[in-house]
Design a protein around this motif. Structure first.
Motif, PDB file in Angstrom:
ATOM      1  N   THR A   1      39.035  42.429  54.298  1.00  0.00           N
ATOM      2  CA  THR A   1      37.935  41.561  53.897  1.00  0.00           C
ATOM      3  C   THR A   1      36.669  42.307  53.493  1.00  0.00           C
ATOM      4  N   ASN A   2      36.592  43.601  53.733  1.00  0.00           N
ATOM      5  CA  ASN A   2      35.421  44.342  53.283  1.00  0.00           C
ATOM      6  C   ASN A   2      35.393  44.393  51.765  1.00  0.00           C
ATOM      7  N   THR A   3      34.206  44.502  51.193  1.00  0.00           N
ATOM      8  CA  THR A   3      34.107  44.438  49.741  1.00  0.00           C
ATOM      9  C   THR A   3      34.261  45.805  49.076  1.00  0.00           C
ATOM     10  N   ASN A   4      33.622  46.829  49.595  1.00  0.00           N
ATOM     11  CA  ASN A   4      33.761  48.165  49.019  1.00  0.00           C
ATOM     12  C   ASN A   4      34.722  48.977  49.874  1.00  0.00           C
ATOM     13  N   LEU A   5      35.945  49.135  49.401  1.00  0.00           N
ATOM     14  CA  LEU A   5      36.913  49.843  50.245  1.00  0.00           C
ATOM     15  C   LEU A   5      38.116  50.290  49.442  1.00  0.00           C
ATOM     16  N   LEU A   6      38.885  51.152  50.067  1.00  0.00           N
ATOM     17  CA  LEU A   6      40.214  51.515  49.603  1.00  0.00           C
ATOM     18  C   LEU A   6      41.181  51.267  50.758  1.00  0.00           C
ATOM     19  N   SER A   7      42.360  50.781  50.460  1.00  0.00           N
ATOM     20  CA  SER A   7      43.342  50.530  51.507  1.00  0.00           C
ATOM     21  C   SER A   7      44.726  50.870  50.983  1.00  0.00           C
ATOM     22  N   ASN A   8      45.624  51.246  51.891  1.00  0.00           N
ATOM     23  CA  ASN A   8      46.965  51.672  51.506  1.00  0.00           C
ATOM     24  C   ASN A   8      48.018  50.623  51.829  1.00  0.00           C
ATOM     25  N   VAL A   9      49.012  50.530  50.969  1.00  0.00           N
ATOM     26  CA  VAL A   9      50.212  49.742  51.225  1.00  0.00           C
ATOM     27  C   VAL A   9      51.330  50.741  51.509  1.00  0.00           C
TER      28      VAL A   9
ATOM     29  N   ALA B   1      29.502  41.621  39.670  1.00  0.00           N
ATOM     30  CA  ALA B   1      30.862  41.921  39.211  1.00  0.00           C
ATOM     31  C   ALA B   1      31.685  42.456  40.368  1.00  0.00           C
ATOM     32  N   LEU B   2      32.976  42.321  40.242  1.00  0.00           N
ATOM     33  CA  LEU B   2      33.892  42.857  41.242  1.00  0.00           C
ATOM     34  C   LEU B   2      34.997  43.623  40.539  1.00  0.00           C
ATOM     35  N   ASP B   3      35.072  44.923  40.810  1.00  0.00           N
ATOM     36  CA  ASP B   3      36.101  45.780  40.226  1.00  0.00           C
ATOM     37  C   ASP B   3      37.293  45.879  41.171  1.00  0.00           C
ATOM     38  N   VAL B   4      38.488  45.962  40.609  1.00  0.00           N
ATOM     39  CA  VAL B   4      39.723  46.118  41.383  1.00  0.00           C
ATOM     40  C   VAL B   4      40.475  47.323  40.834  1.00  0.00           C
ATOM     41  N   LEU B   5      41.002  48.158  41.729  1.00  0.00           N
ATOM     42  CA  LEU B   5      41.808  49.284  41.279  1.00  0.00           C
ATOM     43  C   LEU B   5      43.117  49.338  42.059  1.00  0.00           C
TER      44      LEU B   5
ATOM     45  N   GLY C   1      42.140  48.795  46.014  1.00  0.00           N
ATOM     46  CA  GLY C   1      40.729  48.860  46.350  1.00  0.00           C
ATOM     47  C   GLY C   1      39.918  47.847  45.576  1.00  0.00           C
ATOM     48  N   VAL C   2      38.761  47.484  46.122  1.00  0.00           N
ATOM     49  CA  VAL C   2      37.808  46.621  45.427  1.00  0.00           C
ATOM     50  C   VAL C   2      36.426  47.242  45.560  1.00  0.00           C
ATOM     51  N   ASN C   3      35.591  47.012  44.548  1.00  0.00           N
ATOM     52  CA  ASN C   3      34.256  47.581  44.544  1.00  0.00           C
ATOM     53  C   ASN C   3      33.283  46.554  43.965  1.00  0.00           C
ATOM     54  N   ALA C   4      32.255  46.226  44.714  1.00  0.00           N
ATOM     55  CA  ALA C   4      31.279  45.235  44.283  1.00  0.00           C
ATOM     56  C   ALA C   4      30.163  45.883  43.473  1.00  0.00           C
ATOM     57  N   VAL C   5      29.735  45.191  42.424  1.00  0.00           N
ATOM     58  CA  VAL C   5      28.639  45.663  41.589  1.00  0.00           C
ATOM     59  C   VAL C   5      27.615  44.542  41.467  1.00  0.00           C
ATOM     60  N   SER C   6      26.334  44.853  41.733  1.00  0.00           N
ATOM     61  CA  SER C   6      25.265  43.861  41.615  1.00  0.00           C
ATOM     62  C   SER C   6      24.097  44.470  40.854  1.00  0.00           C
ATOM     63  N   HIS C   7      23.617  43.746  39.853  1.00  0.00           N
ATOM     64  CA  HIS C   7      22.484  44.243  39.073  1.00  0.00           C
ATOM     65  C   HIS C   7      21.513  43.095  38.829  1.00  0.00           C
ATOM     66  N   THR C   8      20.247  43.354  39.064  1.00  0.00           N
ATOM     67  CA  THR C   8      19.219  42.351  38.854  1.00  0.00           C
ATOM     68  C   THR C   8      18.150  42.884  37.910  1.00  0.00           C
ATOM     69  N   THR C   9      17.861  42.121  36.855  1.00  0.00           N
ATOM     70  CA  THR C   9      16.768  42.490  35.959  1.00  0.00           C
ATOM     71  C   THR C   9      15.450  42.347  36.717  1.00  0.00           C
ATOM     72  N   GLY C  10      14.645  43.357  36.743  1.00  0.00           N
ATOM     73  CA  GLY C  10      13.401  43.295  37.480  1.00  0.00           C
ATOM     74  C   GLY C  10      13.521  43.842  38.882  1.00  0.00           C
TER      75      GLY C  10
ATOM     76  N   THR D   1      34.724  39.206  50.171  1.00  0.00           N
ATOM     77  CA  THR D   1      35.952  39.469  49.415  1.00  0.00           C
ATOM     78  C   THR D   1      37.147  39.545  50.348  1.00  0.00           C
ATOM     79  N   GLN D   2      38.199  38.812  49.997  1.00  0.00           N
ATOM     80  CA  GLN D   2      39.457  38.876  50.743  1.00  0.00           C
ATOM     81  C   GLN D   2      40.563  39.328  49.799  1.00  0.00           C
ATOM     82  N   VAL D   3      41.358  40.282  50.259  1.00  0.00           N
ATOM     83  CA  VAL D   3      42.428  40.839  49.433  1.00  0.00           C
ATOM     84  C   VAL D   3      43.733  40.886  50.225  1.00  0.00           C
TER      85      VAL D   3
END
Length: 218
Positions: free
Chosen positions: A38-46, A88-92, A153-162, A172-174
């Protein structure tokens, strides 16, 4: 003359039996142990079971990984002015072959923009299934260990103008799953029929030899 005929027939029969027992290529598929995180920025193994070398010679490996991703993000404009930006949410997906992992898929589950008045909030995000596969024809010794691992893995991206005064909270749940397929060549093993025909043939040759000795003594 009869003994030569029997011997020739026996040799031909054994040759056919041996041809039917030649090595062939087989596939064995092994499912990985599912991983939920459930963590958002992580790598995990199968984790997968390694190839059983008792089956024969490993000639190829195919990996398929799946990530069932439910990604949400809560956005709050904690300022007294209008704010805009994106989340945004990236998945690898990848596979480790030694000390480093090889990433064979990367992409975004979502990339969403927002515009919020002072004090407003919104929940964004998306649920989706990400799948990818890859094949290996070299470096196969890695897959002969007791356990091998796929990478998700999943990686969260957040950007704010200003910049400041916008709060983002990702949830995030994976569910990560996968299958490894080992292609191998089995060692040639004589079939039971081969041994049976060999014994029968030897018995017949023994009978002919005894009869020949008996006729000579007579």
């Amino acid at each position: 003359m009869k003994m030569k005929t029997i011997a020739a027939s026996l040799l031909a029969t054994l040759s056919l039996a041996s041809a039917s027992a030649m090595a062939a290529s087989y596939d064995v598929a092994i499912s990985g142990t599912p991983v939920i995180y459930t963590n958002t920025n992580l790598l995990s193994n199968v984790s997968f079971a390694g190839f059983n070398t008792a089956l024969g010679t490993l000639t190829g490996v195919s990996i398929k990984l799946d990530a069932d991703v439910d990604g949400k993000v809560y956005v709050l404009n904690d300022s007294n002015v209008l704010k805009s930006g994106y989340v945004a949410l990236d998945v690898l997906l990848g596979f480790g072959t030694g000390s480093s992992a090889s990433t064979f898929y990367t992409g975004q589950l979502y990339n969403q923009t927002y515009t919020l008045a002072a004090g407003d909030d919104v929940t964004l995000g998306q649920h989706g299934l990400v799948s990818a596969s890859t094949n290996f024809s070299s470096g196969l010794d890695y897959f002969k260990t007791a356990s091998v691992s796929g990478l998700t893995g999943v990686n969260a991206v957040s950007h704010t103008t200003g910049g400041e005064d916008v709060v983002t909270a990702f949830t995030t749940q994976v569910l990560a799953t996968g299958t490894v397929t080992y292609t191998y060549t089995a060692a040639p093993v004589p079939e039971p029929e081969t041994y049976g025909m060999l014994l029968v043939g030897l018995g017949l040759m023994g009978v002919v030899a005894r009869r020949k000795r008996a006729s000579t003594q007579a």
